[in-house]
Scaffold this motif. Structure first.
Motif, PDB file in Angstrom:
ATOM      1  N   GLY A 157      -9.264   1.408  -6.601  1.00 45.53           N
ATOM      2  CA  GLY A 157      -9.069   0.503  -5.484  1.00 45.53           C
ATOM      3  C   GLY A 157     -10.024   0.835  -4.361  1.00 45.53           C
ATOM      4  O   GLY A 157     -10.840   1.750  -4.461  1.00 45.53           O
ATOM      5  N   THR A 158      -9.906   0.078  -3.300  1.00 46.63           N
ATOM      6  CA  THR A 158     -10.718   0.347  -2.119  1.00 46.63           C
ATOM      7  C   THR A 158      -9.795   0.552  -0.928  1.00 46.63           C
ATOM      8  O   THR A 158      -8.701  -0.009  -0.880  1.00 46.63           O
ATOM      9  N   THR A 159     -10.245   1.353   0.006  1.00 47.55           N
ATOM     10  CA  THR A 159      -9.430   1.556   1.208  1.00 47.55           C
ATOM     11  C   THR A 159      -9.291   0.245   1.972  1.00 47.55           C
ATOM     12  O   THR A 159      -8.270  -0.001   2.594  1.00 47.55           O
ATOM     13  N   GLU A 160     -10.304  -0.614   1.889  1.00 47.33           N
ATOM     14  CA  GLU A 160     -10.256  -1.889   2.602  1.00 47.33           C
ATOM     15  C   GLU A 160      -9.173  -2.816   2.042  1.00 47.33           C
ATOM     16  O   GLU A 160      -8.612  -3.622   2.774  1.00 47.33           O
ATOM     17  N   ALA A 161      -8.878  -2.717   0.759  1.00 45.49           N
ATOM     18  CA  ALA A 161      -7.864  -3.578   0.132  1.00 45.49           C
ATOM     19  C   ALA A 161      -6.576  -2.818  -0.178  1.00 45.49           C
ATOM     20  O   ALA A 161      -5.741  -3.299  -0.940  1.00 45.49           O
ATOM     21  N   MET A 162      -6.413  -1.647   0.410  1.00 43.74           N
ATOM     22  CA  MET A 162      -5.260  -0.813   0.107  1.00 43.74           C
ATOM     23  C   MET A 162      -3.939  -1.531   0.385  1.00 43.74           C
ATOM     24  O   MET A 162      -3.023  -1.507  -0.435  1.00 43.74           O
ATOM     25  N   GLN A 163      -3.826  -2.176   1.536  1.00 43.78           N
ATOM     26  CA  GLN A 163      -2.578  -2.854   1.910  1.00 43.78           C
ATOM     27  C   GLN A 163      -2.274  -4.026   0.986  1.00 43.78           C
ATOM     28  O   GLN A 163      -1.119  -4.256   0.631  1.00 43.78           O
ATOM     29  N   GLU A 164      -3.303  -4.779   0.600  1.00 42.36           N
ATOM     30  CA  GLU A 164      -3.097  -5.987  -0.184  1.00 42.36           C
ATOM     31  C   GLU A 164      -2.935  -5.733  -1.675  1.00 42.36           C
ATOM     32  O   GLU A 164      -2.282  -6.516  -2.367  1.00 42.36           O
ATOM     33  N   SER A 165      -3.544  -4.672  -2.207  1.00 43.42           N
ATOM     34  CA  SER A 165      -3.509  -4.481  -3.645  1.00 43.42           C
ATOM     35  C   SER A 165      -2.970  -3.133  -4.082  1.00 43.42           C
ATOM     36  O   SER A 165      -2.051  -3.066  -4.895  1.00 43.42           O
ATOM     37  N   THR A 166      -3.519  -2.047  -3.574  1.00 41.33           N
ATOM     38  CA  THR A 166      -3.165  -0.731  -4.092  1.00 41.33           C
ATOM     39  C   THR A 166      -1.720  -0.363  -3.786  1.00 41.33           C
ATOM     40  O   THR A 166      -0.971   0.038  -4.681  1.00 41.33           O
ATOM     41  N   LEU A 167      -1.294  -0.479  -2.534  1.00 36.50           N
ATOM     42  CA  LEU A 167       0.086  -0.099  -2.189  1.00 36.50           C
ATOM     43  C   LEU A 167       1.118  -0.968  -2.885  1.00 36.50           C
ATOM     44  O   LEU A 167       2.112  -0.428  -3.419  1.00 36.50           O
ATOM     45  N   PRO A 168       0.957  -2.300  -2.944  1.00 40.41           N
ATOM     46  CA  PRO A 168       1.924  -3.088  -3.716  1.00 40.41           C
ATOM     47  C   PRO A 168       1.966  -2.701  -5.196  1.00 40.41           C
ATOM     48  O   PRO A 168       3.034  -2.640  -5.802  1.00 40.41           O
ATOM     49  N   MET A 169       0.794  -2.401  -5.781  1.00 45.56           N
ATOM     50  CA  MET A 169       0.765  -2.006  -7.185  1.00 45.56           C
ATOM     51  C   MET A 169       1.490  -0.679  -7.371  1.00 45.56           C
ATOM     52  O   MET A 169       2.287  -0.522  -8.295  1.00 45.56           O
ATOM     53  N   LEU A 170       1.263   0.281  -6.490  1.00 48.82           N
ATOM     54  CA  LEU A 170       1.935   1.567  -6.605  1.00 48.82           C
ATOM     55  C   LEU A 170       3.441   1.426  -6.373  1.00 48.82           C
ATOM     56  O   LEU A 170       4.238   2.098  -7.011  1.00 48.82           O
ATOM     57  N   SER A 171       3.821   0.561  -5.453  1.00 44.23           N
ATOM     58  CA  SER A 171       5.251   0.325  -5.212  1.00 44.23           C
ATOM     59  C   SER A 171       5.923  -0.249  -6.448  1.00 44.23           C
ATOM     60  O   SER A 171       7.049   0.111  -6.777  1.00 44.23           O
ATOM     61  N   TYR A 172       5.228  -1.141  -7.131  1.00 49.20           N
ATOM     62  CA  TYR A 172       5.769  -1.725  -8.354  1.00 49.20           C
ATOM     63  C   TYR A 172       5.978  -0.667  -9.407  1.00 49.20           C
ATOM     64  O   TYR A 172       6.980  -0.566 -10.050  1.00 49.20           O
TER      65      TYR A 172
END
Length: 172
Positions: A157-172
């Motif tokens: 992932g990228t730090t720039e897209a962390m809120q939109e992609s990485t954190l939701p994916m990790l939460s899932y």
């Protein structure tokens, strides 16, 4: 985990977690082990140092019907270097890992101190700042880093897209 010595010590706990010996103590659907590998003193481990550990853990997990999910966050190159410059070149930086010489935080000093493909350099080489400044990382080194990241990691992932992609994916 801040360096390879600490990773070797932590590896015993990870081996246990991925082994069949822990089946009675841990419900794998309810327990997660999170391992963060992060540089210390400005000296992160390279992807080449981390690779054998990931390969071993994947093999252990597969043999014991466990799951391993490995990911990283990369930073857009300009913001990576601005952050690096502000932290490691700051005139009040007192740690041994500060990037010498320390300079005033001006645009001119930022531009004068730029390191080509700096994030790739951190992933490819053990940091020797004097040597690396004289010998910038090559395209071949960066290509090797890229291919190893793709082979070893489940998510980049990228730090720039962390809120939109990485954190939701990790939460899932």
């Amino acid at each position: 985990v801040l360096d390879e010595d600490q990773l070797q010590r932590t590896s015993k706990q990870i081996d246990w977690f991925l082994s069949t010996k822990n089946d009675n103590a841990i419900n794998p659907t309810e327990q997660v082990m999170l391992l963060e590998i992060h540089g210390t003193h400005g000296e992160p481990m390279t992807i080449f140092q981390i690779h054998p550990y990931l390969q071993k853990w994947r093999a252990q997990a597969a043999a014991n019907n466990k799951q391993v999910f490995a990911f990283t966050l990369l930073r857009e190159p300009t913001s990576f270097y601005v952050s690096y410059f502000n932290f490691f070149k700051h005139p009040e930086c007192k740690w041994s890992w500060c990037d010498q010489p320390l300079v005033d935080l001006t645009e001119e000093n930022l531009l004068d101190s730029l390191v080509p493909n700096h994030q790739c350099q951190y992933l490819a080489r053990y940091i020797n700042k004097e040597e690396n400044a004289a010998h910038p990382v090559s395209k071949a080194e960066c290509d090797s880093v890229y291919h190893l990241l793709q082979a070893d990691l489940d998510w980049i992932g990228t730090t720039e897209a962390m809120q939109e992609s990485t954190l939701p994916m990790l939460s899932y």
